[in-house]
Every structure is written in C-alpha cells, then in structure tokens.
Write an enzyme that holds these catalytic residues in place. Structure first.
Site, PDB file in Angstrom:
ATOM      1  N   LYS A 232      -2.594   5.092   0.819  1.00 26.85           N
ATOM      2  CA  LYS A 232      -1.318   5.227   0.129  1.00 26.85           C
ATOM      3  C   LYS A 232      -1.673   3.565  -0.790  1.00 26.85           C
ATOM      4  O   LYS A 232      -1.569   3.745  -1.815  1.00 26.85           O
ATOM      5  CB  LYS A 232       0.068   4.792   1.035  1.00 26.85           C
ATOM      6  CG  LYS A 232       1.254   5.193   0.178  1.00 26.85           C
ATOM      7  CD  LYS A 232       1.965   3.179  -1.084  1.00 26.85           C
ATOM      8  CE  LYS A 232       3.035   3.942  -1.812  1.00 26.85           C
ATOM      9  NZ  LYS A 232       3.276   2.790  -2.570  1.00 26.85           N
ATOM     10  N   VAL A 233      -1.666   2.300   0.333  1.00 30.63           N
ATOM     11  CA  VAL A 233      -1.997   1.494  -0.420  1.00 30.63           C
ATOM     12  C   VAL A 233      -2.760   1.041  -1.754  1.00 30.63           C
ATOM     13  O   VAL A 233      -3.436   0.606  -2.605  1.00 30.63           O
ATOM     14  CB  VAL A 233      -1.531   0.138   0.209  1.00 30.63           C
ATOM     15  CG1 VAL A 233      -2.304  -1.519  -0.375  1.00 30.63           C
ATOM     16  CG2 VAL A 233      -0.150  -0.343   0.409  1.00 30.63           C
TER      17      VAL A 233
END
Length: 308
Positions: A232-233
């Site tokens: 996600k990051v």
DNA sequence: ACCCAGGGTTGGC
DNA sequence: GCCAACCCTGGG
C-alpha cells in the site's frame, strides 16, 4: 522581499480543478498547505531558490491567484511547479471519459468534480510521510509531519510569519530514535522504519533518479526493500512521489469498495485487488483509487461497508 | 478509568 | 499464506 503575482486561468489546463477540495481530500503525500485567510501557503523549492508561494481560488475552475516572494521574476518556474503538484499538466478529461464509459463508475464523477492528484514536491518527504501514515489516523499523521517540519526543517520568514519545509535526508537521519527524539512527534514504532529507510536511500547513489526512470514494476520491487514499506505504502509513494499513475494503493477502504463494486463483496486479498485495479484501469488507476475513496466517504458507502 | 480503532507492515509459524 | 503484535493518540 518583493511580492509578485500571476494568475492561472482555467483555460490553461484540461478538465476541472478545485483547489479547496483537492487540498482537503486527505491525500498523504504531504500535509495540506498552511491556510491563512483564504490562501494556502507553502515553501517551494525551485532549482536555485526556496520561495514562499501562496495560492487561492474562490471555487471550481475559478482563476487561481498565485503570490510568491522573491527578488527575481520566477513566474515560469513557480507555474511549472504548481502544474506538476496539482497535476494540471495532465489531461484529466481522459479520466472523465473512461469513468463515463465504465458502467459501475458512472456515478463517481459527480462526487469528485475538480479533485486532482496532490503530488509531493519532494520524494523524500513523500516516502517518510507515507511510511508514517501506515496504521495511523490522518489527524495524528498530519500533526506528526507538521511537528517534524517545525523542529528540523529549513524555514523562511515572510511578513513576520515562519514557514517550514520538511528536513532533508542528511538532517533527518541525525534525529535520535528516542522518546525525546523522533518519537516525541507521536510517530510511535514507525520512527525506526523512517530512519532505516532514510539510511537506505542515502546509501545508494541517485536513488530517486533510478526510481524515476524505472518501470512501475521495477520501482515497486525497489520500494518493498525499504523498511516500513509494504504494497500500500509503495503504491502511494509511486503515485504521489513519482507520478506513476498505474499505481493503485489498496488500504482497507479501497479493498472494501473494490470488493463491493467488482467482486460481489467476497473477501479478496489486497495484492489481488491491487493487480485488478492496475490491469482494469491502467493509466487511470491512481485517479480511480482517489475518486473511489472520496466517493465512498461522501456518498455514505463507507458507513454501509463498515458494518459488514 | 477502560476500550478501541486508525487509509499497514513485519516476523513467526 | 495466515495471524498477532507493533506504538500511541483521539474519541467513545
């Protein structure tokens, strides 16, 4: 310090732009600019200068009034930077056309009129910011990043007010990983990830240039090597920090929303959702992700999905 | 005073 | 691949 001003008119970019909506949409590349009266203020780094820029806009597609403080005329450089940060050099009507052509997405445009990507002006701040946003609340995250800026960032004073930038790598790395050091800004266990990642970036020559020139896939793999960076990051960094539009950052909400709309609500892992988003939406994935999240918040879909 | 979740990631099985 | 633990502030 001389104040200079120019205007960006809506006929200079394709599609819609609403500064207020964009600034307050919770995109975590960096905190929203400091608001004073009706103006948003931020220190911008140009090739040779650090300049305080103030922008304001009444409403959707109204003219953008840009002030900046400098002895020389930097209109063109400031304009270019603003076009990049707010994605005004991108022909967003392509996204609109796609949304209209896709049955399940037809409604979302009305909830996102004028919303643009809010990109980071510095890859480093974007990376550290994004790591700090993991398993965090937007409120706490904003506070932490703003405090770090104030404590360690370069500043400029204009009209008796001080404005701060996010510290550079060599300054950041020296912040001690202690309760009265980096942790004092409320970043919790993320402090170690933030510092380890900074060290990794510093230890590689031309780190950012390499990511920039890499394909999305290669860049994604390199992101995962950083501490505190999962899928996600990684996608947040690639989208907001490196302008890679095919990124489709999947958090709990994008997972729930995509499930609801495309997987008939059946449980699906984040990585599968991510691949789906990228393959289905292609170049528009980044925008669709932004629009879906915002749509869910404003339409009440978030509340509905919470209960499941 | 206690409980819980927050735009995830990591390390252990 | 799945699952708990990670830190800690703001809000019930």
């Amino acid at each position: 310090m001389q104040q200079k001003q120019f205007i960006i008119d809506s006929n200079e970019y394709m599609g819609d732009f609403d500064l207020n909506i964009t600034m307050n949409s919770g995109q975590t590349s960096q905190p929203p600019w400091v608001k004073e009266d009706n103006r948003y203020c931020e220190l911008i780094t140009l090739s040779e200068d650090k300049v305080l820029v103030e922008i304001s806009q009444e409403g959707l597609n109204d003219e953008l009034i840009v002030n900046y403080y400098s002895e020389e005329n930097l209109d063109e450089e400031v304009r270019q930077k603003l076009f990049y940060i707010f994605d005004l050099d991108y022909d967003i009507t392509k996204v609109y056309d796609y949304i209209k052509s896709e049955d399940k997405l037809k409604d979302i445009y009305n909830f996102n009129t004028g919303l643009r990507l809010y990109k980071a002006q510095s890859p480093f701040e974007c990376i550290i910011s994004s790591i700090c946003s993991a398993n965090n609340s937007i409120k706490r995250w904003t506070k932490s990043i703003s405090m770090i800026r104030k404590a360690y960032g370069d500043s400029i004073s204009v009209n008796g007010r001080k404005y701060y930038q996010f510290p550079l790598e060599d300054v950041f790395i020296k912040i001690p990983d202690t309760e009265d050091g980096l942790k004092s800004f409320g970043v919790g266990y993320r402090s170690t990830h933030m510092l380890d990642t900074t060290e990794m970036i510093l230890s590689e020559e031309n780190y950012y240039e390499k990511i920039k020139s890499s394909s999305y896939e290669d860049a994604f793999r390199k992101m995962l090597e950083l501490r505190g960076v999962g899928s996600k990051v990684a996608d947040c960094i690639l989208l907001y920090g490196f302008n890679k539009r095919v990124a489709y950052p999947v958090d709990v909400w994008i997972n729930r929303i995509t499930n609801y709309m495309y997987f008939n609500g059946q449980k699906t892992g984040n990585d599968k959702i991510m691949k789906f988003g990228q393959e289905k939406f292609g170049e528009y994935a980044g925008y669709i992700q932004l629009y879906l999240f915002n749509y869910a918040r404003l339409s009440g879909l978030t509340e509905k999905l919470k209960k499941q």
